[in-house]
Design an enzyme around this catalytic site. Structure first.
Site, short mmCIF file in Angstrom:
data_model
loop_
_atom_site.label_atom_id
_atom_site.label_comp_id
_atom_site.label_asym_id
_atom_site.label_seq_id
_atom_site.Cartn_x
_atom_site.Cartn_y
_atom_site.Cartn_z
N ASP A 161 -1.72 0.09 -1.93
CA ASP A 161 -2.76 0.52 -1.03
C ASP A 161 -3.27 -0.70 -0.30
O ASP A 161 -3.34 -1.80 -0.86
CB ASP A 161 -3.90 1.22 -1.78
CG ASP A 161 -4.74 2.09 -0.84
OD1 ASP A 161 -4.16 2.72 0.08
OD2 ASP A 161 -5.97 2.16 -1.01
N SER A 162 -3.57 -0.51 0.97
CA SER A 162 -3.93 -1.67 1.77
C SER A 162 -4.83 -1.24 2.90
O SER A 162 -4.94 -0.05 3.21
CB SER A 162 -2.67 -2.35 2.31
OG SER A 162 -1.83 -1.41 2.95
N LYS A 167 5.62 -12.18 10.13
CA LYS A 167 4.53 -11.45 9.45
C LYS A 167 4.78 -11.44 7.95
O LYS A 167 3.88 -11.71 7.14
CB LYS A 167 4.43 -10.03 10.00
CG LYS A 167 3.35 -9.20 9.27
CD LYS A 167 3.30 -7.74 9.73
CE LYS A 167 2.39 -6.92 8.80
NZ LYS A 167 2.44 -5.47 9.06
#
Lengths: 192, 192
Positions: B67-68, B172
């Protein structure tokens, strides 16, 4: 990296130093006395978190809280999170004897048990990582071996056919619950 | 090792494959439809645990719940754990616009924010490890860049002077919150 291992247990500190030599470990014994953490959690993880969250901000270093114990199948997982307090304020040898007494008459094939460990890393006041380790074995009929600490003399490690206390520190640290837990923190303990 | 990444988000799966290529990642999109996990936790960690504990036993594979979200200092950490639901059922681009509207008039030096991620690994029905990752940055005044997903176009990564959406996937993934979280699980994802 300097990291506090939030324990007064010299055995745990020695193991951490051998398991993760890339970390510069301190223990509570290296510091002036601090108010003690309250270890009233109902799981290894809860206690590991409590210790790390208590001592980390007091000391201002990345801090690993660790909680571990022996879970015996035939005892429904006891002594588990109460392993260090099993039998009250007694020495390790007495605790081992009490456990053997409780298991008297239980045959070998029903004496399966796990050593479990949870390590929690707190950095800047926040839990950064949690890592669990487990090793399966069997409770012996009598203590054997003189190394290690805690329940090591009564815990048979089947792949080597000896108790944890009959292994050298290096042999134990290659397979132990504590190794598996601490090693899981390694990516977080390396300089970024 | 085959591991389920408990997500339908193709962007997250792509990143996991690049971040930990030694793992054979599956996602929920590779499986027949399953009852959905309820993500009603109040923290990234709680939701990550819920997803992994829900899908792991259903699928019978080691499972990573993740989860972010984006935590904006000037909004007291919002949208945080509600990042994916911010603004309701809208597309990523609309969510970015809503966030910029909410921050209208807030000067650059007060637009600090963090991308945060928590990853939870469940094996055989139990949480084996938890790992948190964070990257600090700043909310731009306008979206920039076309890669990535979610809030990437409005998140400036100061060391490279570009938004996350203006970085290549490799750039990234070298520094992201998701990389830091997933990489923390690696010792548990290697064959013992």
């Amino acid at each position: 990296m300097r990291v506090l291992l939030a324990t007064n247990n010299a055995g745990k500190l020695r193991e951490a130093r051998e398991i993760l030599p890339e970390v510069e470990w301190l223990s509570l014994a290296d510091l002036p006395p601090l108010p003690a953490a309250i270890e009233d959690g109902t799981s290894f993880e809860e206690n590991a978190r409590k210790k790390a969250l208590h001592y980390g901000p007091l000391v201002g270093l990345p801090t690993v809280g660790e909680d571990s114990g022996l879970c015996v199948d035939a005892l429904g997982g006891r002594p588990g999170v109460l392993s260090a307090r099993y039998g009250g304020d007694v020495l390790d040898g007495e605790r081992c004897r009490l456990l053997l007494a409780e298991l008297e008459g239980v045959p070998e094939e029903q004496r399966a048990a796990s050593f479990r460990c949870c390590a929690a890393l707190v950095v800047a006041g926040e839990v950064r990582a949690i890592s669990h380790g487990e090793v399966r074995g069997r409770i012996l009929l009598e203590p054997a071996g003189s190394h290690g600490f805690g329940y090591d003399p009564v815990f048979l490690y089947p792949p080597l056919g000896r108790s944890f206390a009959a292994l050298t520190l290096a042999e134990k640290n290659a397979v132990s619950h504590r190794r598996r837990a601490l090693q899981g923190l390694l990516p977080h303990l390396r300089k970024p």
